[in-house]
Write a protein that holds these residues in place. Structure first.
Motif, PDB file in Angstrom:
ATOM      1  N   GLY A   1      -0.405  -4.760 -10.877  1.00 14.90           N
ATOM      2  CA  GLY A   1      -1.752  -4.815 -11.034  1.00 14.90           C
ATOM      3  C   GLY A   1      -2.267  -5.050  -9.402  1.00 14.90           C
ATOM      4  O   GLY A   1      -2.005  -4.340  -8.368  1.00 14.90           O
ATOM      5  N   ASP A   2      -3.303  -6.279  -9.211  1.00 13.83           N
ATOM      6  CA  ASP A   2      -3.813  -6.661  -7.910  1.00 13.83           C
ATOM      7  C   ASP A   2      -3.057  -7.621  -7.303  1.00 13.83           C
ATOM      8  O   ASP A   2      -3.225  -8.194  -6.137  1.00 13.83           O
ATOM      9  CB  ASP A   2      -4.805  -7.143  -8.132  1.00 13.83           C
ATOM     10  N   ARG A   3      -1.650  -7.815  -7.727  1.00 12.80           N
ATOM     11  CA  ARG A   3      -0.983  -8.855  -6.708  1.00 12.80           C
ATOM     12  C   ARG A   3      -0.563  -8.252  -5.514  1.00 12.80           C
ATOM     13  O   ARG A   3      -0.468  -9.067  -4.648  1.00 12.80           O
ATOM     14  CB  ARG A   3       0.451  -8.873  -7.684  1.00 12.80           C
TER      15      ARG A   3
ATOM     16  N   ALA B   1      -0.768  -7.339  -1.813  1.00 17.36           N
ATOM     17  CA  ALA B   1      -1.638  -7.435  -0.891  1.00 17.36           C
ATOM     18  C   ALA B   1      -0.928  -6.723   0.223  1.00 17.36           C
ATOM     19  O   ALA B   1      -1.679  -6.107   1.347  1.00 17.36           O
ATOM     20  CB  ALA B   1      -2.005  -8.759  -0.204  1.00 17.36           C
TER      21      ALA B   1
ATOM     22  N   ARG C   1      -5.036   1.309  -5.154  1.00 11.26           N
ATOM     23  CA  ARG C   1      -5.443  -0.096  -5.991  1.00 11.26           C
ATOM     24  C   ARG C   1      -5.842  -1.036  -4.719  1.00 11.26           C
ATOM     25  O   ARG C   1      -6.788  -1.786  -5.096  1.00 11.26           O
ATOM     26  CB  ARG C   1      -4.224  -0.642  -6.791  1.00 11.26           C
ATOM     27  N   MET C   2      -5.304  -1.126  -3.802  1.00  9.64           N
ATOM     28  CA  MET C   2      -5.819  -1.965  -2.665  1.00  9.64           C
ATOM     29  C   MET C   2      -7.144  -1.550  -2.187  1.00  9.64           C
ATOM     30  O   MET C   2      -8.142  -2.186  -2.033  1.00  9.64           O
ATOM     31  CB  MET C   2      -4.998  -1.997  -1.324  1.00  9.64           C
TER      32      MET C   2
ATOM     33  N   ARG D   1     -10.100  -2.598  -4.564  1.00  2.90           N
ATOM     34  CA  ARG D   1     -10.311  -3.824  -4.314  1.00  2.90           C
ATOM     35  C   ARG D   1     -10.907  -4.253  -2.915  1.00  2.90           C
ATOM     36  O   ARG D   1     -11.330  -5.324  -2.617  1.00  2.90           O
ATOM     37  CB  ARG D   1      -9.200  -4.768  -4.885  1.00  2.90           C
TER      38      ARG D   1
END
Length: 249
Positions: free
Chosen positions: A80-82, A84, A127-128, A131
Motif C-alpha cells: 500500500g502506502d508504506r 516512501a 502510488r507515490m 499520494r
C-alpha cells in the motif's frame, strides 16, 4: 531555532530490490542507520530473510522476482502506502560477443536490469504520485554512458543506458506530483562480481580510474542515501556518477 536534519529518514519505509547481498544490502544498511524501515526484496527469499535478520529490528525480507510484473504489482498492492523510498538495485550481467549472445541471455539481462526497473517504478511510483510524495533511486552504471575496455557486455550497456533515460523520463512525468526520480551510475565496485575478473584486467581498470582504486559498496550506498533524503529535495532527473573519476578522462 531547531535545525532539521535533512539526512534523517525516520518514519520512512525503503524498499530495496536485490537487497539480500552486495551493494543492495549496504544500501539497506545505511538507510536503516538513518532511521528508515527497510524491506529487502530479492528473488532469493531465504537470503533476503537472513539478511533482514542480520540487520535486526526495522528490517524485513520479501521474495520478489522483478521480471514478473504481476508479482511486482501484487507486492505494491500488499504494501500500500508504506513505501516512501524505492531503490531499484537488482541486476545481472552476462558477457559474450554479439555473435555468441544467446537470445535468452539478452532477454534475461534486459528483463532484470531494465524491465524490472520499469515494473517497480510503475507499481510503486504511481502510488507515490497519487499520494503526492516519494523518492526513487535507480542503480544505473557508467556502462550506460561509456563502453568499458576489455569487456563485451552489450546487453548490460544497453539496459543501463535505458535505466538512465527511464529515470529522466519519469522524473519529468512525476516532478509536479511530489515524486523525485534519480539514478546512480557506479563504476567498478568491489563486490563478488568484480572479484571474478582476471587480475591483469582488474589492474588495468584501476589504472584507468583517476582515483586508482575500485569503489566500495558503502560509497554507492552513500550516494543513494543522499538522493533519497531531503538534502536532495531539488534534485530530480539526475544521473550521479560514483566512479572515482573514470568517466572524466
Amino acid at each position: 531555532m531547531t535545525q532539521t536534519n535533512l539526512y534523517d529518514l525516520s518514519g520512512r519505509c525503503a524498499l530495496v530490490t536485490g537487497g539480500a547481498r552486495g551493494i543492495g544490502l549496504e544500501i539497506a544498511r545505511l538507510l536503516q542507520s538513518f532511521g528508515a524501515e527497510v524491506i529487502l526484496a530479492d528473488v532469493n527469499e531465504t537470503q533476503a530473510a537472513a539478511a533482514a535478520q542480520d540487520l535486526g529490528p526495522g528490517a524485513s525480507g520479501v521474495a520478489l522476482d522483478v521480471t514478473d510484473p504481476v508479482a511486482v504489482e501484487a507486492l505494491a498492492a500488499q504494501l500500500g502506502d508504506r513505501v516512501a523510498i524505492l531503490v531499484n538495485n537488482a541486476g545481472i550481467s552476462r558477457a559474450a560477443p554479439t555473435d555468441q549472445t544467446r537470445d535468452e541471455d539478452w532477454r534475461a539481462v534486459v528483463s532484470v536490469n531494465l524491465d524490472g526497473v520499469f515494473w517497480c517504478c510503475r507499481a510503486f511510483g504511481t502510488r507515490m504520485a497519487a499520494r503526492g510524495r516519494g523518492t526513487i533511486v535507480n542503480i544505473g552504471s557508467m556502462s550506460g554512458q561509456i563502453v568499458i575496455q576489455d569487456t563485451v557486455v552489450t546487453a548490460y550497456n544497453a539496459a543501463k543506458a535505458g535505466v538512465h533515460m527511464l529515470s529522466k523520463s519519469l522524473a519529468c512525468e512525476w516532478a509536479q506530483s511530489g515524486v523525485r526520480v534519480n539514478a546512480v551510475a557506479p563504476a567498478f565496485i568491489e563486490t563478488d562480481m568484480t572479484g571474478t575478473y582476471p587480475p591483469k584486467t582488474a589492474q588495468k581498470w584501476r589504472d584507468l580510474t583517476p582515483m586508482g582504486r575500485y569503489g566500495q559498496p558503502t560509497e554507492v550506498a552513500a550516494a543513494v542515501h543522499f538522493l533519497a533524503s531531503d538534502a536532495a529535495s531539488y534534485i530530480t532527473g539526475t544521473v550521479l556518477n560514483v566512479d572515482g573519476g573514470y568517466t572524466s578522462w
